[in-house]
Design a protein around this motif. Structure first.
Motif, PDB file in Angstrom:
ATOM      1  N   GLU A  27      15.694 -21.493   7.987  1.00  0.00           N
ATOM      2  CA  GLU A  27      14.184 -20.550   7.399  1.00  0.00           C
ATOM      3  C   GLU A  27      14.263 -19.373   8.675  1.00  0.00           C
ATOM      4  N   ALA A  28      14.042 -19.818  10.019  1.00  0.00           N
ATOM      5  CA  ALA A  28      13.479 -18.100  10.528  1.00  0.00           C
ATOM      6  C   ALA A  28      14.274 -16.754   9.903  1.00  0.00           C
ATOM      7  N   LEU A  29      14.988 -16.897   9.697  1.00  0.00           N
ATOM      8  CA  LEU A  29      15.836 -15.933   9.118  1.00  0.00           C
ATOM      9  C   LEU A  29      15.371 -15.197   7.522  1.00  0.00           C
ATOM     10  N   ALA A  30      14.682 -16.278   7.620  1.00  0.00           N
ATOM     11  CA  ALA A  30      14.493 -15.839   5.639  1.00  0.00           C
ATOM     12  C   ALA A  30      13.380 -15.602   5.677  1.00  0.00           C
ATOM     13  N   ARG A  31      12.114 -15.673   7.019  1.00  0.00           N
ATOM     14  CA  ARG A  31      11.575 -14.779   7.726  1.00  0.00           C
ATOM     15  C   ARG A  31      11.059 -13.733   7.946  1.00  0.00           C
ATOM     16  N   ARG A  32      11.954 -13.193   8.538  1.00  0.00           N
ATOM     17  CA  ARG A  32      12.625 -12.112   9.591  1.00  0.00           C
ATOM     18  C   ARG A  32      13.672 -11.329   8.013  1.00  0.00           C
ATOM     19  N   ALA A  33      13.997 -12.076   7.202  1.00  0.00           N
ATOM     20  CA  ALA A  33      14.297 -10.707   5.913  1.00  0.00           C
ATOM     21  C   ALA A  33      12.553 -10.286   4.771  1.00  0.00           C
ATOM     22  N   THR A  34      11.543 -11.296   4.930  1.00  0.00           N
ATOM     23  CA  THR A  34      10.964 -10.278   4.596  1.00  0.00           C
ATOM     24  C   THR A  34       9.244  -9.891   5.267  1.00  0.00           C
ATOM     25  N   LEU A  35       9.855 -10.105   6.234  1.00  0.00           N
ATOM     26  CA  LEU A  35       9.241  -8.287   7.479  1.00  0.00           C
ATOM     27  C   LEU A  35      10.393  -7.652   7.248  1.00  0.00           C
ATOM     28  N   ALA A  36      11.873  -7.364   7.106  1.00  0.00           N
ATOM     29  CA  ALA A  36      12.579  -6.219   7.081  1.00  0.00           C
ATOM     30  C   ALA A  36      11.889  -5.333   4.989  1.00  0.00           C
ATOM     31  N   GLU A  37      11.406  -6.066   4.464  1.00  0.00           N
ATOM     32  CA  GLU A  37      11.183  -5.829   3.480  1.00  0.00           C
ATOM     33  C   GLU A  37       9.555  -5.115   3.383  1.00  0.00           C
ATOM     34  N   GLN A  38       8.497  -5.975   4.093  1.00  0.00           N
ATOM     35  CA  GLN A  38       7.593  -4.736   4.492  1.00  0.00           C
ATOM     36  C   GLN A  38       7.937  -3.757   5.249  1.00  0.00           C
ATOM     37  N   LEU A  39       8.280  -4.003   6.148  1.00  0.00           N
ATOM     38  CA  LEU A  39       8.860  -2.726   7.307  1.00  0.00           C
ATOM     39  C   LEU A  39       9.331  -1.614   6.438  1.00  0.00           C
ATOM     40  N   GLU A  40      10.326  -1.772   5.808  1.00  0.00           N
ATOM     41  CA  GLU A  40      10.628  -0.846   5.366  1.00  0.00           C
ATOM     42  C   GLU A  40       9.798   0.140   3.515  1.00  0.00           C
ATOM     43  N   SER A  41       8.618  -1.103   3.102  1.00  0.00           N
ATOM     44  CA  SER A  41       7.736  -0.297   2.581  1.00  0.00           C
ATOM     45  C   SER A  41       6.958   0.861   3.624  1.00  0.00           C
ATOM     46  N   LEU A  42       6.655   0.114   4.970  1.00  0.00           N
ATOM     47  CA  LEU A  42       5.440   0.440   5.232  1.00  0.00           C
ATOM     48  C   LEU A  42       6.315   1.763   6.027  1.00  0.00           C
ATOM     49  N   GLY A  43       7.748   1.665   6.028  1.00  0.00           N
ATOM     50  CA  GLY A  43       8.083   3.413   6.049  1.00  0.00           C
ATOM     51  C   GLY A  43       7.860   4.091   5.086  1.00  0.00           C
ATOM     52  N   THR A  44       8.497   3.741   3.540  1.00  0.00           N
ATOM     53  CA  THR A  44       8.053   4.627   2.594  1.00  0.00           C
ATOM     54  C   THR A  44       6.519   5.622   3.353  1.00  0.00           C
ATOM     55  N   GLN A  45       5.676   4.728   3.191  1.00  0.00           N
ATOM     56  CA  GLN A  45       4.317   4.753   3.209  1.00  0.00           C
ATOM     57  C   GLN A  45       4.490   5.953   4.100  1.00  0.00           C
ATOM     58  N   HIS A  46       4.804   5.812   5.302  1.00  0.00           N
ATOM     59  CA  HIS A  46       4.664   7.159   6.566  1.00  0.00           C
ATOM     60  C   HIS A  46       4.887   8.297   6.326  1.00  0.00           C
ATOM     61  N   GLN A  47       6.332   8.110   5.159  1.00  0.00           N
ATOM     62  CA  GLN A  47       6.938   9.752   5.018  1.00  0.00           C
ATOM     63  C   GLN A  47       5.808  10.146   4.148  1.00  0.00           C
ATOM     64  N   GLN A  48       5.096   9.395   3.010  1.00  0.00           N
ATOM     65  CA  GLN A  48       4.204   9.794   1.920  1.00  0.00           C
ATOM     66  C   GLN A  48       3.016  10.185   2.858  1.00  0.00           C
ATOM     67  N   VAL A  49       2.293   9.195   4.092  1.00  0.00           N
ATOM     68  CA  VAL A  49       1.967  10.098   4.708  1.00  0.00           C
ATOM     69  C   VAL A  49       2.121  11.697   5.944  1.00  0.00           C
ATOM     70  N   GLU A  50       2.904  11.631   5.860  1.00  0.00           N
ATOM     71  CA  GLU A  50       3.382  12.936   6.701  1.00  0.00           C
ATOM     72  C   GLU A  50       3.535  13.803   6.319  1.00  0.00           C
ATOM     73  N   THR A  51       3.651  13.550   4.695  1.00  0.00           N
ATOM     74  CA  THR A  51       3.730  14.324   3.029  1.00  0.00           C
ATOM     75  C   THR A  51       2.448  15.085   3.135  1.00  0.00           C
ATOM     76  N   GLN A  52       1.242  14.281   3.445  1.00  0.00           N
ATOM     77  CA  GLN A  52       0.192  14.724   2.913  1.00  0.00           C
ATOM     78  C   GLN A  52      -0.301  15.635   4.548  1.00  0.00           C
ATOM     79  N   GLN A  53       0.338  15.155   5.429  1.00  0.00           N
ATOM     80  CA  GLN A  53      -0.968  15.641   6.594  1.00  0.00           C
ATOM     81  C   GLN A  53      -0.047  17.251   6.344  1.00  0.00           C
ATOM     82  N   GLN A  54       0.997  17.137   5.889  1.00  0.00           N
ATOM     83  CA  GLN A  54       1.809  18.958   5.949  1.00  0.00           C
ATOM     84  C   GLN A  54       0.865  19.228   5.055  1.00  0.00           C
ATOM     85  N   GLN A  55       0.682  19.003   4.056  1.00  0.00           N
ATOM     86  CA  GLN A  55       0.592  20.280   2.888  1.00  0.00           C
ATOM     87  C   GLN A  55      -1.618  20.264   3.717  1.00  0.00           C
ATOM     88  N   LEU A  56      -1.599  18.881   4.074  1.00  0.00           N
ATOM     89  CA  LEU A  56      -3.375  19.249   4.467  1.00  0.00           C
ATOM     90  C   LEU A  56      -3.100  20.548   5.403  1.00  0.00           C
TER      91      LEU A  56
END
Lengths: 263, 88
Positions: A89-118
């Motif tokens: 159960e603990a490992l399954a939840r950890r996998a969910t968090l890993a997905e969230q982290l991955e999507s945060l990583g993508t967002q972070h990249q997008q923000v960096e691009t926005q920042q550079q453009q600005l």
């Protein structure tokens, strides 16, 4: 038809229109300068917002990482206690968090691009504002010549076009910031309520509760065993025998059978 | 010929270098019509590079107006379409 010729025609038309409206082309220059400064301030504010949003994402990522680490530790602890289901159960939840982290990583990249453009936009506007400030006085001095008027008109219209471009970059960044803030707010709420792992059922700390319960049970067992040993040894003492079995002739024997029944 | 890059500056491009710029302009029109964003941004970057490379910067007190106007660096296909629609 040529893009460059069409754009030139559009710019000329705009310049002529602006010049027709302006009583004094020199006023156009001043007005345009004020607008540029205003625009630059807007871009700088947006840049600060993007930086804030980026920091927030980074903070959330580290919180998620800490939670993932905690679940990993809990899985280990559960396995140590022989509770394989809980570890799973603990490992399954950890996998969910890993997905969230991955999507945060993508967002972070997008923000960096926005920042550079600005940042690029801000630098460009700053250069433009600086150059315009020095040249507008030169242009003002020569505006009486009709050719100079056309040049002023084009310069001002050209700048207002590029300010439209800057405005578009600004709009895109602001949309992105709004999206990010909404998402960040949702993640904060999930982190606060510990409901993030709810996708897999149960609150964030129910694994800990079960682990604690098991280790408490283990502790209770150990204490019970210690107590039993103590009681077994203490049965020889007359005080205890008299207290627990008053009126019994064979006190030690009675105690021993009573303990056997409890075990 | 005076070429303006929007949001940047005016450049004086020698006549001899115009065919290369016109060729890139034609490619830009083609990318616009086909809605090919990648081709569009690549060609625009090439075009801007070519104008900067072959042209000389026009001074602020030079009152010559431009005959050709290049979209701002990094413009998207949609932005240029909007810009062109203003003249329609």
């Amino acid at each position: 038809m040529s893009v460059m010729k069409r754009l030139s025609g559009i710019l000329q038309a705009k310049a002529n229109k602006a010049l027709d409206k302006a009583e004094n082309p020199a006023d156009m220059l001043d007005l345009s300068y004020e607008k540029q400064v205003e625009n630059l301030q807007k871009v700088r504010r947006a840049l600060a917002d993007v930086a804030t949003a980026r920091k927030r994402l980074e903070l959330q990522a580290s919180q998620l990482q800490a939670q993932a680490q905690k679940l990993q530790d809990q899985a280990k602890q559960a396995l140590g206690q022989g509770q394989e289901d809980l570890a799973r159960e603990a490992l399954a939840r950890r996998a969910t968090l890993a997905e969230q982290l991955e999507s945060l990583g993508t967002q972070h990249q997008q923000v960096e691009t926005q920042q550079q453009q600005l940042e690029t936009t801000a630098t460009r506007l700053q250069t433009q504002v600086d150059a315009f400030r020095t040249k507008k006085e030169t242009l003002k001095a020569s505006y009486t010549a009709s050719k100079a008027q056309a040049s002023i008109g084009e310069a001002v219209s050209g700048i207002s076009e590029s300010m439209t471009d800057a405005g578009m970059t600004l709009d895109r960044a602001q949309d992105k910031i709004a999206q990010m803030q909404a998402r960040a707010g949702a993640i904060d709420e999930l982190l606060d309520t510990g409901a993030l792992p709810d996708a897999l059922g149960g609150g964030g700390d129910d694994i800990q509760k079960q682990l604690d319960a098991t280790s408490r049970a283990g502790q209770v067992d150990a204490e019970l065993a210690a107590l039993k040993a103590q009681v077994g040894a203490g049965a020889e003492s007359p005080g205890l025998a008299a207290g627990t079995a008053p009126g019994t002739d064979t006190a030690p024997g009675g105690d021993a059978s009573g303990e056997g029944g409890n075990a | 010929m005076i070429v303006r890059i929007l949001g940047e500056a005016r450049y004086d491009v020698p006549e001899a270098d115009l065919p290369a710029i016109e060729q890139l302009d034609a490619q830009l029109v083609d990318a616009l019509e086909r809605g090919d964003e990648a081709e569009f941004s690549g060609t625009l970057a090439d075009l801007i590079g070519q104008v900067r490379h072959t042209g000389t910067l026009v001074a602020a007190d030079d009152v010559r107006t431009s005959e050709l106007v290049v979209p701002h660096e990094g413009s998207t296909l949609a932005e240029v379409r909007d810009l062109l629609a203003q003249g329609a």
